[in-house]
Motif scaffolding. Structure first.
Motif, PDB file in Angstrom:
ATOM      1  N   ALA A 145       0.816  -1.220   0.000  1.00 12.46           N
ATOM      2  CA  ALA A 145       0.000   0.000   0.000  1.00 12.46           C
ATOM      3  C   ALA A 145       0.847   1.267   0.000  1.00 12.46           C
ATOM      4  O   ALA A 145       0.320   2.368  -0.208  1.00 12.46           O
ATOM      5  N   VAL A 146       2.139   1.140   0.252  1.00 10.01           N
ATOM      6  CA  VAL A 146       3.027   2.311   0.261  1.00 10.01           C
ATOM      7  C   VAL A 146       3.159   2.847  -1.158  1.00 10.01           C
ATOM      8  O   VAL A 146       3.451   2.096  -2.098  1.00 10.01           O
ATOM      9  N   HIS A 147       2.958   4.139  -1.327  1.00  8.28           N
ATOM     10  CA  HIS A 147       3.130   4.767  -2.637  1.00  8.28           C
ATOM     11  C   HIS A 147       4.618   5.084  -2.834  1.00  8.28           C
ATOM     12  O   HIS A 147       5.171   5.920  -2.096  1.00  8.28           O
ATOM     13  N   PRO A 148       5.276   4.443  -3.785  1.00 11.85           N
ATOM     14  CA  PRO A 148       6.722   4.632  -3.953  1.00 11.85           C
ATOM     15  C   PRO A 148       7.143   6.093  -4.074  1.00 11.85           C
ATOM     16  O   PRO A 148       8.146   6.505  -3.474  1.00 11.85           O
ATOM     17  N   ASP A 149       6.388   6.884  -4.837  1.00  9.93           N
ATOM     18  CA  ASP A 149       6.756   8.286  -5.023  1.00  9.93           C
ATOM     19  C   ASP A 149       6.744   9.053  -3.701  1.00  9.93           C
ATOM     20  O   ASP A 149       7.560   9.960  -3.486  1.00  9.93           O
ATOM     21  N   GLU A 150       5.830   8.699  -2.816  1.00 12.24           N
ATOM     22  CA  GLU A 150       5.678   9.438  -1.556  1.00 12.24           C
ATOM     23  C   GLU A 150       6.818   9.174  -0.585  1.00 12.24           C
ATOM     24  O   GLU A 150       7.015   9.950   0.353  1.00 12.24           O
ATOM     25  N   VAL A 151       7.564   8.084  -0.781  1.00  8.13           N
ATOM     26  CA  VAL A 151       8.676   7.787   0.122  1.00  8.13           C
ATOM     27  C   VAL A 151      10.022   7.873  -0.607  1.00  8.13           C
ATOM     28  O   VAL A 151      11.045   7.409  -0.113  1.00  8.13           O
ATOM     29  N   GLY A 152      10.010   8.485  -1.791  1.00 11.99           N
ATOM     30  CA  GLY A 152      11.259   8.686  -2.528  1.00 11.99           C
ATOM     31  C   GLY A 152      11.762   7.467  -3.278  1.00 11.99           C
ATOM     32  O   GLY A 152      12.941   7.388  -3.617  1.00 11.99           O
ATOM     33  N   LEU A 153      10.872   6.508  -3.576  1.00 12.84           N
ATOM     34  CA  LEU A 153      11.282   5.294  -4.275  1.00 12.84           C
ATOM     35  C   LEU A 153      10.642   5.175  -5.661  1.00 12.84           C
ATOM     36  O   LEU A 153      10.529   4.081  -6.205  1.00 12.84           O
ATOM     37  N   GLY A 154      10.254   6.291  -6.219  1.00 15.83           N
ATOM     38  CA  GLY A 154       9.607   6.265  -7.524  1.00 15.83           C
ATOM     39  C   GLY A 154      10.488   5.729  -8.633  1.00 15.83           C
ATOM     40  O   GLY A 154       9.987   5.239  -9.650  1.00 15.83           O
ATOM     41  N   ASP A 155      11.809   5.791  -8.449  1.00 15.83           N
ATOM     42  CA  ASP A 155      12.739   5.295  -9.468  1.00 15.83           C
ATOM     43  C   ASP A 155      13.474   4.049  -8.987  1.00 15.83           C
ATOM     44  O   ASP A 155      14.540   3.708  -9.490  1.00 15.83           O
ATOM     45  N   PHE A 156      12.888   3.326  -8.038  1.00 13.24           N
ATOM     46  CA  PHE A 156      13.555   2.181  -7.424  1.00 13.24           C
ATOM     47  C   PHE A 156      13.564   0.952  -8.330  1.00 13.24           C
ATOM     48  O   PHE A 156      14.301  -0.005  -8.088  1.00 13.24           O
ATOM     49  N   GLY A 157      12.745   0.945  -9.357  1.00 15.75           N
ATOM     50  CA  GLY A 157      12.684  -0.178 -10.287  1.00 15.75           C
ATOM     51  C   GLY A 157      11.917   0.205 -11.528  1.00 15.75           C
ATOM     52  O   GLY A 157      11.475   1.356 -11.675  1.00 15.75           O
ATOM     53  N   ARG A 158      11.731  -0.761 -12.442  1.00 16.65           N
ATOM     54  CA  ARG A 158      10.997  -0.526 -13.685  1.00 16.65           C
ATOM     55  C   ARG A 158       9.794  -1.459 -13.729  1.00 16.65           C
ATOM     56  O   ARG A 158       9.904  -2.600 -14.186  1.00 16.65           O
ATOM     57  N   PRO A 159       8.643  -0.987 -13.253  1.00 17.79           N
ATOM     58  CA  PRO A 159       7.463  -1.865 -13.214  1.00 17.79           C
ATOM     59  C   PRO A 159       7.003  -2.347 -14.585  1.00 17.79           C
ATOM     60  O   PRO A 159       6.484  -3.451 -14.708  1.00 17.79           O
TER      61      PRO A 159
END
Length: 339
Positions: A145-159
């Motif tokens: 449920a964690v939104h990656p962008d909100e915790v600074g992980l928006g570029d953590f992988g390539r969905p």
């Protein structure tokens, strides 16, 4: 008397580094013990007589660039600190291989037990086992449920294309360790490729989520999720499917993974899946494919261990029998798919 340095950890250099980077953290001479059970990155409990911390570094003899692994682990744990997902607090990251010979990071020591066997859970009784399993699943829902962008992980992988890349990756692993005929494995691989589902909204994926990768306290609460080395952004149903596959492998001797799901009180697959779907709101209609893929992945991992053992490249208790579980896992994978 000064403790002898454990393999892969120079305590004198570590102390000097910590005194420079985190002044006042260490109050006395350092000691360290290797945490047993890890199969990839090394874990140590480091202490000064008053406080304890945990240090993670790549395996010994690693010749490839390894800073990336440590950076990723440190990054995801740091990012999740203020979410519902319980993780240890991070203290420092070191990418300078001159300190202990490899990149490493230090995090807080968290009390708790990583339950690995059904026998350990049986001592607690079925009610407590059910409560722990429920919290394990709810914590997975919280992670997804964690939104990656909100915790600074928006570029953590390539969905995008995540499942296709995963299938291709594990197919290559199979090709690299193929030394015998494995009935049904090529059919399973082809069927997985043919019926590749469309992923729902991406999430932070742990990659190896199971009971012995979390810590549980005396009140049956999950105090920390550990071992984030395979984490990325991708399809969250791969995490759920791996939990299901571990549970549905029956009595196969898979010494590399926990058999905790065999304990009385541990919920069955239908209950686990229904709870995840209810709490996450995600579409689980294609879960059969994901579980089939999870069995494929487990089969490839075991075949790789069998291959290295047969070539005299590795040793370990039970490795001589681990190859016997590969074909049954493939059969279970094929049973999950519909043509």
């Amino acid at each position: 008397m000064t403790q002898q340095d454990p393999p892969g950890l120079d305590l004198t250099r570590l102390r000097a580094h910590l005194d420079t980077r985190v002044p006042g953290l260490v109050a006395g001479p350092l000691t360290a013990d290797v945490v047993q059970g890890g199969r990839s990155n090394l874990t140590y409990v480091v202490g000064d007589g008053a406080s304890r911390w945990v240090l993670r570094r790549p395996p010994l003899g690693h010749v490839l660039p390894t800073a990336h692994d440590m950076v990723r682990e440190h990054r995801v744990i740091s990012a999740l600190r203020d979410t519902k997902v319980p993780v240890p607090g991070t203290i420092t990251l070191c990418q300078d291989t001159g300190v202990i010979g490899a990149p490493f990071y230090v995090m807080e020591f968290v009390e708790g037990t990583p339950f690995r066997s059904a026998g350990e859970l049986e001592e607690l009784g079925p009610e407590r086992t059910a409560a722990i399993a429920g919290r394990l699943l709810d914590t997975l829902v919280d992670l997804h449920a964690v939104h990656p962008d909100e915790v600074g992980l928006g570029d953590f992988g390539r969905p995008e294309g995540f499942l296709e890349r995963q299938l291709r990756r594990w197919g290559k692993q199979l090709d690299a360790s193929r030394s015998r005929d494995i009935p049904g494995i090529d059919r399973l691989r082809e069927r997985l490729a043919k019926h590749l589902p469309v992923s729902g909204p991406p999430a932070i994926v742990h990659g190896d989520y199971r009971l012995d990768n979390v810590l549980v306290d005396g009140e049956d609460r999950i105090t920390a999720v550990l071992d984030w080395e395979m984490s990325t952004l991708g399809d969250p149903l791969t995490d759920l499917a791996l939990l299901v596959a571990y549970a549905e492998r029956g009595n196969l001797d898979l010494s590399i993974v926990s058999n905790a799901s065999l304990a009385p009180g541990y919920p069955g697959t239908d209950e686990v899946v229904a709870r995840y779907a209810r709490h996450s709101g995600r579409d689980i209609s294609a879960l059969g494919w994901y579980v089939g893929f999870a069995f494929f992945k487990l089969a490839v991992i075991l075949e790789g261990i069998y291959y290295r053992f047969s070539q005299g490249q590795t040793v370990g208790a039970g490795f001589d029998k681990i190859g016997d579980a590969v074909a049954p896992l493939v059969r279970l994978g094929n049973e999950k798919l519909k043509d």
